[in-house]
Design a protein around this motif. Structure first.
Motif, PDB file in Angstrom:
ATOM      1  N   GLY A 141       0.771  -1.212  -0.051  1.00 34.51           N
ATOM      2  CA  GLY A 141      -0.061   0.343   0.441  1.00 34.51           C
ATOM      3  C   GLY A 141       0.964   1.382   0.090  1.00 34.51           C
ATOM      4  O   GLY A 141       0.201   2.285  -0.596  1.00 34.51           O
ATOM      5  N   ARG A 142       1.869   1.002   0.841  1.00 37.65           N
ATOM      6  CA  ARG A 142       3.295   2.662   0.283  1.00 37.65           C
ATOM      7  C   ARG A 142       3.419   2.818  -1.122  1.00 37.65           C
ATOM      8  O   ARG A 142       3.779   2.899  -1.366  1.00 37.65           O
ATOM      9  N   GLY A 143       3.707   1.705  -1.626  1.00 37.94           N
ATOM     10  CA  GLY A 143       3.865   1.816  -3.152  1.00 37.94           C
ATOM     11  C   GLY A 143       5.446   1.040  -3.075  1.00 37.94           C
ATOM     12  O   GLY A 143       6.382   0.752  -1.816  1.00 37.94           O
TER      13      GLY A 143
ATOM     14  N   THR B  50       0.379   7.086  -4.958  1.00 33.45           N
ATOM     15  CA  THR B  50      -1.231   7.232  -5.283  1.00 33.45           C
ATOM     16  C   THR B  50      -1.012   7.426  -7.002  1.00 33.45           C
ATOM     17  O   THR B  50      -0.117   7.718  -7.298  1.00 33.45           O
ATOM     18  N   ASN B  51      -2.316   6.607  -7.164  1.00 30.09           N
ATOM     19  CA  ASN B  51      -2.999   7.037  -8.620  1.00 30.09           C
ATOM     20  C   ASN B  51      -2.995   8.541  -8.300  1.00 30.09           C
ATOM     21  O   ASN B  51      -4.426   8.676  -8.728  1.00 30.09           O
TER      22      ASN B  51
ATOM     23  N   ALA C 220      -1.531   3.827   4.197  1.00 28.75           N
ATOM     24  CA  ALA C 220      -1.231   2.214   3.267  1.00 28.75           C
ATOM     25  C   ALA C 220      -2.358   1.415   3.022  1.00 28.75           C
ATOM     26  O   ALA C 220      -3.274   1.132   1.822  1.00 28.75           O
ATOM     27  N   ALA C 221      -3.508   1.291   4.142  1.00 29.85           N
ATOM     28  CA  ALA C 221      -4.103   0.617   4.394  1.00 29.85           C
ATOM     29  C   ALA C 221      -5.521   0.829   3.530  1.00 29.85           C
ATOM     30  O   ALA C 221      -5.487   0.441   2.888  1.00 29.85           O
ATOM     31  N   ALA C 222      -5.753   2.458   3.562  1.00 34.18           N
ATOM     32  CA  ALA C 222      -6.928   2.891   2.672  1.00 34.18           C
ATOM     33  C   ALA C 222      -6.612   2.846   1.558  1.00 34.18           C
ATOM     34  O   ALA C 222      -7.408   2.307   0.100  1.00 34.18           O
ATOM     35  N   LYS C 223      -4.854   2.735   0.670  1.00 34.92           N
ATOM     36  CA  LYS C 223      -4.903   2.732  -0.324  1.00 34.92           C
ATOM     37  C   LYS C 223      -4.791   0.789  -0.996  1.00 34.92           C
ATOM     38  O   LYS C 223      -4.801   0.443  -1.988  1.00 34.92           O
ATOM     39  N   VAL C 224      -4.437   0.077   0.298  1.00 33.95           N
ATOM     40  CA  VAL C 224      -4.781  -1.318  -0.106  1.00 33.95           C
ATOM     41  C   VAL C 224      -6.300  -1.267  -0.408  1.00 33.95           C
ATOM     42  O   VAL C 224      -6.618  -2.165  -1.624  1.00 33.95           O
TER      43      VAL C 224
ATOM     44  N   SER D 254      -0.201  -0.200 -10.182  1.00 32.25           N
ATOM     45  CA  SER D 254       0.563  -1.158 -10.718  1.00 32.25           C
ATOM     46  C   SER D 254       2.081  -1.148 -10.527  1.00 32.25           C
ATOM     47  O   SER D 254       2.641  -0.055 -10.587  1.00 32.25           O
ATOM     48  N   ALA D 255       2.048  -2.360 -10.191  1.00 31.84           N
ATOM     49  CA  ALA D 255       3.934  -2.329  -9.757  1.00 31.84           C
ATOM     50  C   ALA D 255       4.802  -1.793 -11.228  1.00 31.84           C
ATOM     51  O   ALA D 255       6.190  -1.656 -10.962  1.00 31.84           O
ATOM     52  N   VAL D 256       4.040  -2.475 -12.716  1.00 31.33           N
ATOM     53  CA  VAL D 256       5.481  -2.269 -13.422  1.00 31.33           C
ATOM     54  C   VAL D 256       5.601  -0.167 -13.701  1.00 31.33           C
ATOM     55  O   VAL D 256       6.277  -0.094 -13.718  1.00 31.33           O
ATOM     56  N   ASP D 257       4.159   0.515 -13.472  1.00 29.62           N
ATOM     57  CA  ASP D 257       4.772   1.621 -13.688  1.00 29.62           C
ATOM     58  C   ASP D 257       5.334   2.007 -12.886  1.00 29.62           C
ATOM     59  O   ASP D 257       6.125   3.055 -12.960  1.00 29.62           O
ATOM     60  N   GLN D 258       5.617   1.582 -11.523  1.00 30.02           N
ATOM     61  CA  GLN D 258       6.490   2.104 -10.148  1.00 30.02           C
ATOM     62  C   GLN D 258       7.590   1.898 -10.772  1.00 30.02           C
ATOM     63  O   GLN D 258       8.543   2.859 -10.373  1.00 30.02           O
ATOM     64  N   LEU D 259       7.802   0.689 -11.122  1.00 29.91           N
ATOM     65  CA  LEU D 259       8.645   0.186 -11.059  1.00 29.91           C
ATOM     66  C   LEU D 259      10.051   0.923 -12.053  1.00 29.91           C
ATOM     67  O   LEU D 259      10.118   1.624 -12.240  1.00 29.91           O
ATOM     68  N   ALA D 260       8.894   0.920 -13.475  1.00 27.45           N
ATOM     69  CA  ALA D 260       9.222   2.054 -14.216  1.00 27.45           C
ATOM     70  C   ALA D 260       9.514   3.596 -13.941  1.00 27.45           C
ATOM     71  O   ALA D 260      11.155   3.956 -13.950  1.00 27.45           O
ATOM     72  N   PHE D 261       8.622   3.860 -13.358  1.00 26.65           N
ATOM     73  CA  PHE D 261       9.151   5.098 -12.874  1.00 26.65           C
ATOM     74  C   PHE D 261      10.605   5.492 -11.529  1.00 26.65           C
ATOM     75  O   PHE D 261      10.714   7.160 -11.850  1.00 26.65           O
ATOM     76  N   ALA D 262      10.613   4.611 -10.767  1.00 24.35           N
ATOM     77  CA  ALA D 262      11.883   4.146 -10.070  1.00 24.35           C
ATOM     78  C   ALA D 262      12.607   4.504 -10.950  1.00 24.35           C
ATOM     79  O   ALA D 262      13.899   5.181 -10.715  1.00 24.35           O
TER      80      ALA D 262
END
Length: 467
Positions: free
Chosen positions: A148-150, A178-179, A335-339, A346-354
């Motif tokens: 939930g944190r990213g 977040t989105n 984080a709980a609210a995000k979950v 999306s993990a892929v978009d987050q990893l790409a931005f990282a």
């Protein structure tokens, strides 16, 4: 008991049910079901029926029974059939064509829309390289559900970037991905309401969606605080009692004021005195043209300020990547609210931005875009001076838009209508006010090239002269 037969494939598609105990012959039952389907419009003109052998198998009858039903309906004109071809519906109304789009009364040809980056300049090649690295090198567990944190890589890259460029006090543990800003403020309002918050203060004027919309949906009272030339009026704020304040201190939206140091200190004193949270919406801090960047308010008091940022104005809103840097007391609840909202995004978009951030591509993209946007801003200012000299620009030193205050004899709604009549989209400040105030227009320039900017201003000026 009467025995009936239905099936989940061909027979079900035609809604045929057979009752073998009924006095009516089976082929008559098939005819009746298909005939009623055609008459009701459920089987439209031109629709294909299942082959006789397939339908017979699904119904559990001999093929001859289905052939007899089809032949009778062909004779009546309900169906058409040819050797080697499909049996089709030959009667009934033609399939409805899609409704024609309603054309606007006047086409907006030049739109000074605000809050939009020029996505034509999105760095596709660099983003693709980041995606490829992520898909080949990321650990397998990164593609599961997040906390939930990213993803940790993005929270680390964001903390490093924000501390370096915006002067925040951020760590991976206090960062929540977040989105976009819209989801970030929705999660924050949800968490604050659950903790007993009852009143949200916003700048007046301020955006009429996101914070205000979610606060009212959560049952919070929304209070407007007047804005002056340099941002929120801290004298008026001192009299306000609220649990949270949404602020744009580095470039007030939409007026463009920059909150000076004494006023920033006053905002933080107010937050401490009221045990309130200040939500710092840092929506376009990366674009500065005529002055040095102003550091984030969060860096002065990370225990009372939630820093909110997004890639929507810098890269593209379609990425839906945003972030909150929050006081530690709020992070777990966020984080709980995000979950609960989306299982972590999306993990892929987050990893790409990282990867994009850590590799310096984000900095390079900003360096490329600043002169592009500055040229467009300069063209807008020159065009206003030439075509509409009575319009007083404000908030010009940064961002992707500016405001022009109107002379007393002009009404902003009338100017907006005049622009539309000439195919020019302009937007008034009035819809974003909670209380009446000076009349003005918002001119976004990020998505318009210089010739279009000058042409649009000329058309607007000609329309005003004609009236």
């Amino acid at each position: 008991m009467a025995e009936s037969w239905t099936n989940s494939s061909a027979a079900a598609d035609l809604l045929i049910g057979l009752d073998r105990a009924a006095p009516q012959a089976l082929h008559r039952q098939i005819e009746t079901a298909i005939r009623e389907g055609i008459r009701s419009g459920r089987l439209p003109l031109g629709a294909s029926l299942p082959p006789t052998r397939a339908l017979a198998t699904d119904l559990g009858v001999s093929r001859g029974i289905v052939v007899e039903a089809y032949q009778q309906l062909v004779a009546e004109g309900y169906l058409s059939s040819r050797p080697g071809g499909y049996t089709r519906v030959a009667a009934g109304p033609a399939p409805a064509s899609p409704a024609a789009a309603v054309e606007p009364a006047t086409e907006v040809r030049i739109d000074f829309g605000y809050g939009r980056a020029d996505v034509a300049h999105f760095p596709r090649a660099a983003w693709l390289r980041s995606l490829r690295r992520v898909l080949t090198q990321a650990p397998n567990d990164r593609f599961g559900y997040s906390s939930g944190r990213g993803v940790p890589e993005l929270r680390l890259a964001l903390a490093d970037y924000l501390n370096r460029v915006r002067g925040t006090v951020a760590t991976p543990d206090t960062t929540v991905v977040t989105n976009g800003f819209a989801q970030g403020i929705a999660l924050l309002v949800q968490v604050l309401a659950a903790r007993g918050a009852r009143r949200l203060a916003v700048e007046d004027p301020s955006p009429d969606d996101d914070a205000r919309l979610h606060a009212r949906a959560a049952g919070l009272e929304v209070i407007g605080v007047p804005v002056g030339p340099d941002g929120i009026d801290v004298t008026a704020l001192a009299a306000v009692r609220a649990d949270a304040l949404v602020l744009t201190p580095s470039h007030q939206w939409p007026t463009g004021g920059v909150l000076p140091a004494p006023a920033r200190a006053a905002v933080l004193r107010w937050a401490r005195a009221n045990d309130a949270v200040v939500v710092e919406d840092d929506y376009d801090a990366e674009y500065r043209y005529d002055r040095a960047p102003v550091g984030a308010l969060q860096g002065l008091d990370p225990d009372h300020v939630v820093y909110a940022g997004t890639a929507s104005k810098t890269l593209a809103p379609g990425l839906r990547v945003g972030w909150l840097v929050a006081p530690r007391a709020l992070v777990d609840d966020l984080a709980a609210a995000k979950v609960t909202a989306d299982r972590g995004g999306s993990a892929v978009d987050q990893l790409a931005f990282a990867d994009f951030l850590a590799g310096g591509e984000f900095d390079r993209h900003l360096r490329r875009m600043r002169p592009v946007y500055r040229r467009r801003r300069d063209t807008l200012l020159a065009g206003l001076a030439r075509h509409l000299p009575e319009f007083r620009p404000a908030g010009v030193a940064a961002g992707l838009h500016l405001v022009t205050w109107l002379p007393p004899h002009l009404d902003e709604d009338a100017v907006v209508r005049t622009g539309l009549a000439r195919g020019v989209g302009v937007h008034g400040v009035g819809p974003y006010r909670l209380t009446p105030g000076p009349q003005g227009l918002i001119f976004g320039y990020a998505t318009l090239d210089p010739p279009a900017i000058d042409e649009g201003l000329g058309l607007l000026a000609a329309g005003l002269r004609a009236h």
